[in-house]
Design an enzyme around this catalytic site. Structure first.
Site, mmCIF file in Angstrom:
data_model
loop_
_atom_site.group_PDB
_atom_site.id
_atom_site.type_symbol
_atom_site.label_atom_id
_atom_site.label_comp_id
_atom_site.label_asym_id
_atom_site.label_seq_id
_atom_site.Cartn_x
_atom_site.Cartn_y
_atom_site.Cartn_z
ATOM 1 N N LYS A 32 0.858 -1.202 0.000
ATOM 2 C CA LYS A 32 0.000 0.000 0.000
ATOM 3 C C LYS A 32 0.888 1.244 0.000
ATOM 4 O O LYS A 32 1.739 1.405 0.865
ATOM 5 C CB LYS A 32 -0.918 0.019 1.223
ATOM 6 C CG LYS A 32 -1.803 1.277 1.258
ATOM 7 C CD LYS A 32 -2.878 1.183 2.325
ATOM 8 C CE LYS A 32 -2.468 1.710 3.663
ATOM 9 N NZ LYS A 32 -2.383 3.180 3.754
ATOM 10 N N ASP A 59 -3.388 4.380 -2.094
ATOM 11 C CA ASP A 59 -4.364 4.854 -1.101
ATOM 12 C C ASP A 59 -4.365 6.384 -1.082
ATOM 13 O O ASP A 59 -3.751 7.000 -0.212
ATOM 14 C CB ASP A 59 -3.939 4.262 0.260
ATOM 15 C CG ASP A 59 -4.830 4.686 1.406
ATOM 16 O OD1 ASP A 59 -5.959 5.144 1.165
ATOM 17 O OD2 ASP A 59 -4.386 4.538 2.567
ATOM 18 N N LEU A 60 -5.049 6.984 -2.054
ATOM 19 C CA LEU A 60 -5.049 8.461 -2.148
ATOM 20 C C LEU A 60 -6.390 9.072 -1.736
ATOM 21 O O LEU A 60 -6.507 10.298 -1.670
ATOM 22 C CB LEU A 60 -4.687 8.905 -3.579
ATOM 23 C CG LEU A 60 -3.285 8.496 -4.054
ATOM 24 C CD1 LEU A 60 -3.030 9.035 -5.472
ATOM 25 C CD2 LEU A 60 -2.192 8.988 -3.113
ATOM 26 N N LYS A 61 -7.405 8.257 -1.537
ATOM 27 C CA LYS A 61 -8.706 8.719 -0.998
ATOM 28 C C LYS A 61 -9.241 9.974 -1.694
ATOM 29 O O LYS A 61 -9.442 11.018 -1.060
ATOM 30 C CB LYS A 61 -8.610 8.980 0.514
ATOM 31 C CG LYS A 61 -8.197 7.777 1.341
ATOM 32 C CD LYS A 61 -8.314 8.072 2.832
ATOM 33 C CE LYS A 61 -7.926 6.902 3.705
ATOM 34 N NZ LYS A 61 -6.488 6.591 3.706
ATOM 35 N N LEU A 62 -9.514 9.845 -2.988
ATOM 36 C CA LEU A 62 -9.986 11.017 -3.734
ATOM 37 C C LEU A 62 -11.372 11.478 -3.276
ATOM 38 O O LEU A 62 -12.224 10.655 -2.906
ATOM 39 C CB LEU A 62 -10.031 10.695 -5.236
ATOM 40 C CG LEU A 62 -8.696 10.875 -5.984
ATOM 41 C CD1 LEU A 62 -7.669 9.867 -5.552
ATOM 42 C CD2 LEU A 62 -8.913 10.801 -7.485
ATOM 43 N N ASP A 64 -13.722 14.917 -4.641
ATOM 44 C CA ASP A 64 -13.832 16.218 -5.310
ATOM 45 C C ASP A 64 -15.085 16.169 -6.191
ATOM 46 O O ASP A 64 -15.859 15.224 -6.096
ATOM 47 C CB ASP A 64 -12.560 16.483 -6.140
ATOM 48 C CG ASP A 64 -12.256 17.975 -6.302
ATOM 49 O OD1 ASP A 64 -13.213 18.756 -6.541
ATOM 50 O OD2 ASP A 64 -11.083 18.353 -6.185
ATOM 51 N N ASN A 67 -16.398 15.453 -12.090
ATOM 52 C CA ASN A 67 -15.566 15.624 -13.281
ATOM 53 C C ASN A 67 -14.074 15.578 -12.946
ATOM 54 O O ASN A 67 -13.279 14.967 -13.666
ATOM 55 C CB ASN A 67 -15.933 16.957 -13.949
ATOM 56 C CG ASN A 67 -15.212 17.139 -15.266
ATOM 57 O OD1 ASN A 67 -15.250 16.275 -16.131
ATOM 58 N ND2 ASN A 67 -14.509 18.265 -15.387
ATOM 59 N N THR A 119 -12.059 5.926 10.422
ATOM 60 C CA THR A 119 -12.136 5.405 11.796
ATOM 61 C C THR A 119 -11.713 6.463 12.818
ATOM 62 O O THR A 119 -11.941 6.303 14.007
ATOM 63 C CB THR A 119 -11.279 4.126 11.972
ATOM 64 O OG1 THR A 119 -10.013 4.364 11.371
ATOM 65 C CG2 THR A 119 -11.935 2.935 11.325
ATOM 66 N N GLN A 190 -3.831 2.299 17.181
ATOM 67 C CA GLN A 190 -5.065 1.623 16.785
ATOM 68 C C GLN A 190 -5.807 1.212 18.059
ATOM 69 O O GLN A 190 -5.209 0.680 18.987
ATOM 70 C CB GLN A 190 -4.763 0.370 15.948
ATOM 71 C CG GLN A 190 -4.041 0.650 14.640
ATOM 72 C CD GLN A 190 -4.967 1.169 13.546
ATOM 73 O OE1 GLN A 190 -6.121 1.515 13.792
ATOM 74 N NE2 GLN A 190 -4.457 1.243 12.324
ATOM 75 N N ARG A 211 2.822 -1.213 10.769
ATOM 76 C CA ARG A 211 3.897 -1.333 11.761
ATOM 77 C C ARG A 211 4.185 -2.745 12.284
ATOM 78 O O ARG A 211 5.352 -3.059 12.529
ATOM 79 C CB ARG A 211 3.639 -0.338 12.903
ATOM 80 C CG ARG A 211 3.851 1.097 12.431
ATOM 81 C CD ARG A 211 3.164 2.096 13.314
ATOM 82 N NE ARG A 211 1.706 1.980 13.204
ATOM 83 C CZ ARG A 211 0.856 2.747 13.885
ATOM 84 N NH1 ARG A 211 1.312 3.669 14.700
ATOM 85 N NH2 ARG A 211 -0.442 2.585 13.714
HETATM 86 O O1 C5P Z 1 0.762 0.540 11.122
HETATM 87 P P1 C5P Z 1 -0.667 0.125 10.993
HETATM 88 O O2 C5P Z 1 -0.852 -1.376 10.859
HETATM 89 O O3 C5P Z 1 -1.563 0.733 12.046
HETATM 90 O O4 C5P Z 1 -1.082 0.743 9.564
HETATM 91 C C1 C5P Z 1 -2.407 0.689 9.100
HETATM 92 C C2 C5P Z 1 -2.504 1.391 7.780
HETATM 93 O O5 C5P Z 1 -3.870 1.441 7.407
HETATM 94 C C3 C5P Z 1 -2.002 2.832 7.764
HETATM 95 O O6 C5P Z 1 -1.468 3.094 6.474
HETATM 96 C C4 C5P Z 1 -3.255 3.640 8.006
HETATM 97 O O7 C5P Z 1 -3.189 4.918 7.446
HETATM 98 C C5 C5P Z 1 -4.297 2.784 7.291
HETATM 99 N N1 C5P Z 1 -5.663 2.966 7.752
HETATM 100 C C6 C5P Z 1 -6.058 2.750 9.066
HETATM 101 N N2 C5P Z 1 -7.363 2.933 9.436
HETATM 102 C C7 C5P Z 1 -8.258 3.324 8.518
HETATM 103 C C8 C5P Z 1 -7.893 3.551 7.205
HETATM 104 C C9 C5P Z 1 -6.568 3.349 6.854
HETATM 105 O O8 C5P Z 1 -5.241 2.382 9.894
HETATM 106 N N3 C5P Z 1 -9.512 3.448 8.883
#
Ligand code: C5P
Length: 233
Positions: A32, A59-62, A64, A67, A119, A190, A211
């Site tokens: 990712k 994972d750029l989450k557009l 806008d 168009n 989240t 998390q 991580r």
């Molecule tokens: O290091 P870790 O396992 O927490 O990384 C989780 C990845 O998933 C990160 O890139 C984080 O930005 C992404 N992510 C998340 N929760 C979300 C959406 C994306 O942890 N709801």
């Protein structure tokens, strides 16, 4: 649809990312790439990682007007990524436009998945800042259904929401779930986490792990353990 472990390469530079990926010789994890790395290194980093044989979730989450998203997705479709995403909050029209832009001339396209509510957004901030008064799990389910209606392939969600999304949208609607930790491992920031085996049991289609793999003493063993638990290989 094959289950897979996606490794979140949340590094700030190409050098760090490639040094990490160099550790993987006999296996090529699904990777990712997020905003930080993409904005620092541009499309070249996507091409370079792709050329090394990895699948890529960009994972750029557009979010806008339809168009603009359509045109941006058309650019991404030529980058040859395997999966990309947008915010379902951009409405069904935006999601439909995104799919059009993403579809190449030969009819093929990367998978397109939606972020429902982040989240990091909780009930209180959603009501206070966004004036959305419904329970957050209903909002997540509604946004997932919107994504399905628009023709998308799935959503990013907490593993705890996978079952609900599958029962609302069908089992072939993909759930891509971050927030995965090994039993007894560091949770970091998390809050609600699951192990790869638990994520498999509740039916996640892809897990995203950062991580627990990138910061492990032996990242290749950590990755293989995640695959063993989640995919069963
Ligand atoms: O290091 P870790 O396992 O927490 O990384 C989780 C990845 O998933 C990160 O890139 C984080 O930005 C992404 N992510 C998340 N929760 C979300 C959406 C994306 O942890 N709801």
């Amino acid at each position: 649809m094959g289950k897979d472990v996606i490794v979140a390469c949340d590094f700030a530079s190409k050098e760090q990312t490639l040094a990490f990926l160099d550790k993987f010789q006999d296996v090529k994890p699904y990777v990712k790439i997020g905003m930080e790395l993409f904005y620092a290194e541009g499309p070249a980093i996507v091409n370079e990682i792709k050329a090394r044989g990895h699948k890529i979730f960009l994972d750029l989450k557009l979010h806008d007007i339809p168009n603009t998203v359509k045109k941006a997705m058309s650019v991404l479709s030529h980058l040859n990524v395997d999966m990309c995403n947008l915010h379902a909050g951009g409405t069904i029209n935006m999601m439909k436009a995104a799919l059009e832009g993403l579809t190449r001339e030969d009819g093929t396209r990367p998978l397109l998945i939606a972020v429902t509510q982040l989240t990091s957004t909780d009930q209180e901030s959603m009501e206070r800042d966004l004036l959305i008064r419904e329970p957050i799990d209903k909002v997540v389910e509604h946004y997932a259904l919107n994504a399905k209606r628009a023709g998308l392939d799935g959503v990013v969600c907490s593993p705890l929401e996978s079952k609900k999304v599958h029962s609302a949208c069908g089992n072939d609607f993909l759930t891509v779930t971050p927030g995965v930790r090994f039993a007894g491992g560091e949770k970091g920031d998390q809050k609600r986490v699951m192990t790869p085996s638990e994520a498999r049991e509740i039916g996640s289609d892809y897990i995203v792990m950062g991580r627990p793999i990138t910061a492990a003493e032996d990242p290749v063993s950590a990755y293989k353990e995640a695959v063993r638990q989640f995919v069963g290989e």
